[in-house]
Design a protein around this motif. Structure first.
Motif, PDB file in Angstrom:
ATOM      1  N   LEU A 195     -29.229 -37.998 -57.289  1.00 18.47           N
ATOM      2  CA  LEU A 195     -29.822 -39.269 -57.726  1.00 18.47           C
ATOM      3  C   LEU A 195     -29.201 -40.420 -56.948  1.00 18.47           C
ATOM      4  N   GLY A 196     -29.575 -41.647 -57.299  1.00 20.54           N
ATOM      5  CA  GLY A 196     -29.011 -42.824 -56.655  1.00 20.54           C
ATOM      6  C   GLY A 196     -27.933 -43.457 -57.512  1.00 20.54           C
ATOM      7  N   MET A 197     -26.815 -43.828 -56.886  1.00 20.32           N
ATOM      8  CA  MET A 197     -25.771 -44.628 -57.522  1.00 20.32           C
ATOM      9  C   MET A 197     -25.588 -45.856 -56.648  1.00 20.32           C
ATOM     10  N   HIS A 198     -26.283 -46.933 -57.005  1.00 22.67           N
ATOM     11  CA  HIS A 198     -26.274 -48.145 -56.190  1.00 22.67           C
ATOM     12  C   HIS A 198     -25.174 -49.073 -56.682  1.00 22.67           C
ATOM     13  N   PHE A 199     -24.015 -49.008 -56.003  1.00 19.18           N
ATOM     14  CA  PHE A 199     -22.908 -49.921 -56.279  1.00 19.18           C
ATOM     15  C   PHE A 199     -23.177 -51.252 -55.601  1.00 19.18           C
ATOM     16  N   PHE A 200     -22.475 -52.283 -56.058  1.00 18.26           N
ATOM     17  CA  PHE A 200     -22.676 -53.622 -55.510  1.00 18.26           C
ATOM     18  C   PHE A 200     -21.388 -54.137 -54.887  1.00 18.26           C
ATOM     19  N   ASN A 201     -21.563 -54.973 -53.889  1.00 20.56           N
ATOM     20  CA  ASN A 201     -20.444 -55.508 -53.120  1.00 20.56           C
ATOM     21  C   ASN A 201     -19.978 -56.853 -53.696  1.00 20.56           C
ATOM     22  N   PRO A 202     -18.668 -57.026 -53.882  1.00 22.69           N
ATOM     23  CA  PRO A 202     -17.588 -56.062 -53.687  1.00 22.69           C
ATOM     24  C   PRO A 202     -17.485 -55.097 -54.865  1.00 22.69           C
ATOM     25  N   VAL A 203     -17.353 -53.831 -54.567  1.00 18.58           N
ATOM     26  CA  VAL A 203     -17.400 -52.796 -55.602  1.00 18.58           C
ATOM     27  C   VAL A 203     -16.343 -52.996 -56.692  1.00 18.58           C
ATOM     28  N   PRO A 204     -15.077 -53.287 -56.351  1.00 16.06           N
ATOM     29  CA  PRO A 204     -14.064 -53.372 -57.417  1.00 16.06           C
ATOM     30  C   PRO A 204     -14.353 -54.443 -58.474  1.00 16.06           C
ATOM     31  N   SER A 205     -14.917 -55.575 -58.082  1.00 14.76           N
ATOM     32  CA  SER A 205     -15.138 -56.650 -59.050  1.00 14.76           C
ATOM     33  C   SER A 205     -16.553 -56.687 -59.612  1.00 14.76           C
ATOM     34  N   SER A 206     -17.489 -55.997 -58.977  1.00 13.32           N
ATOM     35  CA  SER A 206     -18.855 -55.978 -59.488  1.00 13.32           C
ATOM     36  C   SER A 206     -18.933 -55.135 -60.754  1.00 13.32           C
ATOM     37  N   LYS A 207     -19.694 -55.612 -61.727  1.00 16.44           N
ATOM     38  CA  LYS A 207     -19.780 -54.927 -63.023  1.00 16.44           C
ATOM     39  C   LYS A 207     -20.990 -54.003 -63.137  1.00 16.44           C
ATOM     40  N   LEU A 208     -21.838 -53.955 -62.117  1.00 15.92           N
ATOM     41  CA  LEU A 208     -23.100 -53.230 -62.227  1.00 15.92           C
ATOM     42  C   LEU A 208     -23.158 -52.028 -61.296  1.00 15.92           C
ATOM     43  N   VAL A 209     -23.734 -50.936 -61.801  1.00 17.63           N
ATOM     44  CA  VAL A 209     -24.143 -49.806 -60.970  1.00 17.63           C
ATOM     45  C   VAL A 209     -25.564 -49.434 -61.376  1.00 17.63           C
ATOM     46  N   GLU A 210     -26.467 -49.491 -60.413  1.00 14.14           N
ATOM     47  CA  GLU A 210     -27.856 -49.136 -60.662  1.00 14.14           C
ATOM     48  C   GLU A 210     -28.009 -47.620 -60.471  1.00 14.14           C
ATOM     49  N   VAL A 211     -28.394 -46.927 -61.529  1.00 11.41           N
ATOM     50  CA  VAL A 211     -28.566 -45.477 -61.484  1.00 11.41           C
ATOM     51  C   VAL A 211     -30.057 -45.199 -61.296  1.00 11.41           C
ATOM     52  N   VAL A 212     -30.398 -44.626 -60.151  1.00  9.36           N
ATOM     53  CA  VAL A 212     -31.801 -44.458 -59.766  1.00  9.36           C
ATOM     54  C   VAL A 212     -32.215 -43.007 -59.967  1.00  9.36           C
ATOM     55  N   THR A 213     -33.238 -42.799 -60.787  1.00  8.23           N
ATOM     56  CA  THR A 213     -33.613 -41.453 -61.208  1.00  8.23           C
ATOM     57  C   THR A 213     -34.959 -41.028 -60.626  1.00  8.23           C
ATOM     58  N   PRO A 214     -34.955 -40.054 -59.719  1.00  7.40           N
ATOM     59  CA  PRO A 214     -36.211 -39.488 -59.228  1.00  7.40           C
ATOM     60  C   PRO A 214     -36.774 -38.508 -60.260  1.00  7.40           C
ATOM     61  N   PRO A 215     -38.029 -38.120 -60.132  1.00 13.68           N
ATOM     62  CA  PRO A 215     -38.658 -37.263 -61.157  1.00 13.68           C
ATOM     63  C   PRO A 215     -37.952 -35.934 -61.379  1.00 13.68           C
ATOM     64  N   GLN A 216     -37.339 -35.362 -60.340  1.00 13.85           N
ATOM     65  CA  GLN A 216     -36.802 -34.012 -60.460  1.00 13.85           C
ATOM     66  C   GLN A 216     -35.370 -33.959 -60.976  1.00 13.85           C
ATOM     67  N   VAL A 217     -34.695 -35.087 -61.145  1.00 13.58           N
ATOM     68  CA  VAL A 217     -33.284 -35.051 -61.533  1.00 13.58           C
ATOM     69  C   VAL A 217     -33.126 -34.524 -62.959  1.00 13.58           C
ATOM     70  N   ALA A 218     -32.088 -33.722 -63.165  1.00 15.08           N
ATOM     71  CA  ALA A 218     -31.822 -33.142 -64.479  1.00 15.08           C
ATOM     72  C   ALA A 218     -31.232 -34.188 -65.423  1.00 15.08           C
ATOM     73  N   ASP A 219     -31.584 -34.091 -66.698  1.00 18.99           N
ATOM     74  CA  ASP A 219     -31.103 -35.062 -67.686  1.00 18.99           C
ATOM     75  C   ASP A 219     -29.585 -35.066 -67.782  1.00 18.99           C
ATOM     76  N   ASP A 220     -28.959 -33.882 -67.673  1.00 14.64           N
ATOM     77  CA  ASP A 220     -27.506 -33.835 -67.812  1.00 14.64           C
ATOM     78  C   ASP A 220     -26.813 -34.549 -66.662  1.00 14.64           C
ATOM     79  N   VAL A 221     -27.452 -34.585 -65.485  1.00 11.91           N
ATOM     80  CA  VAL A 221     -26.883 -35.301 -64.340  1.00 11.91           C
ATOM     81  C   VAL A 221     -26.873 -36.799 -64.616  1.00 11.91           C
ATOM     82  N   VAL A 222     -27.970 -37.315 -65.141  1.00  7.54           N
ATOM     83  CA  VAL A 222     -28.039 -38.736 -65.480  1.00  7.54           C
ATOM     84  C   VAL A 222     -26.990 -39.076 -66.524  1.00  7.54           C
TER      85      VAL A 222
END
Length: 305
Positions: free
Chosen positions: A160-187
């Motif tokens: 899947l996608g794990m979209h971190f933001f710059n600068p990573v250490p101080s950014s509070k957000l990670v966008e988790v991008v889910t394609p149709p085939q990804v397993a629920d336990d992975v998310v």
């Protein structure tokens, strides 16, 4: 494969023995790419307690990646954002020169190479060949289709996608991008790890630009058009959004921070997939051609020298 940053006799068995020492986080993480984003991702997982293996080809590039992580840890310590001494955290980071050096027992491997689909696919295929069947494989892409990146993979349900933001250490957000085939336990595992880092996860469906890049790029492109048309200066446009709409950073400063070349590449991709509303302004192309890429070169829409 020669590793840098840890004794040659430290083995996988020792790493497994330390798995219980990272509450709610992955015991071992691989990061492919030691640039600004990759170094930041490595830093936050190492600070969490994970053992981190960073892939960066060439001795010079690997040395630079390690220094980025060390510098980031030192800054975190200065701001009292680190629970251990920087050198203690850095001991958990190993540099290797190829994806074949990734540990097979890693729970998570994050790809953080430049936004070139062919390059990303190449390293993802190489990583999947050496990691375990249960390892979660993620891309830090900010806009590319996760489904397309996963097409040649043998286990797309673990990707899947794990979209971190710059600068990573101080950014509070990670966008988790889910394609149709990804397993629920992975998310579920990934969102849990994001929260263990002290960050907030936003789960979005795989689509061009996801949620953040699509909105952020649109605002940035319009700000560039306003500057191009002489509506206002860069400082005024940014101040208008920072003071009027309480944005922590104006769209032109944000573009400088991300990198004008990166923003142009994303805009070109969104233009090709979503249409004319994402057409990059000529001013953006001109600045990239001139080498004015933002903070990393000292000059973009603002002077960072």
């Amino acid at each position: 494969m020669k590793s840098k940053g840890q004794p040659e006799n430290r083995c996988q068995e020792e790493n497994r023995m330390n798995e219980a020492s990272v509450p709610n986080g992955p015991a071992t993480v691989g990061v492919i790419g030691g640039g600004r984003m990759g170094a930041g991702i490595a830093q936050v997982f190492a600070a969490l307690g994970s053992r981190v293996v960073v892939v960066e080809s060439g001795e010079e590039a690997a040395t630079a990646a390690r220094q980025r992580i060390a510098d980031g840890l030192a800054k975190a310590a200065e701001r009292d954002k680190l629970d251990e001494r920087p050198e203690v955290v850095l001991e958990r980071v190993t540099l290797v020169e190829d994806v074949t050096g990734l540990p097979g027992h890693a729970e998570l491997v994050v790809e953080a190479v430049p936004e070139l689909p062919e390059l990303k696919v190449e390293v993802l295929i190489g990583a999947e060949a050496v990691i375990g069947a249960d390892t979660v494989l993620a891309s830090n892409t900010s806009s590319l289709s996760i489904a397309e990146l996963s097409a040649p993979l043998a286990r797309p349900e673990r990707f899947l996608g794990m979209h971190f933001f710059n600068p990573v250490p101080s950014s509070k957000l990670v966008e988790v991008v889910t394609p149709p085939q990804v397993a629920d336990d992975v998310v579920g595992r990934v969102t849990g790890w994001v929260r263990a880092l002290g960050k907030t996860d936003v789960v979005v469906r795989d689509s061009p630009g996801f949620a953040t890049s699509r909105l952020g790029v649109m605002l940035g492109l319009e700000a560039i058009r306003m500057l191009e048309e002489g509506v206002a200066g860069a400082e005024a446009i940014d101040n208008a959004m920072e003071l009027g709409y309480r944005h922590p950073m104006g769209p032109l400063r944000s573009t400088d921070l991300v990198g004008l070349d990166v923003r142009l590449a994303i805009a070109d991709y969104l233009h090709s997939t979503l249409g004319e509303r994402f057409a990059p302004p000529q001013l953006l192309r001109d600045k990239v051609a001139a080498g004015d890429l933002g903070r990393k070169t000292g000059k973009g829409f603002h002077d960072w020298s």
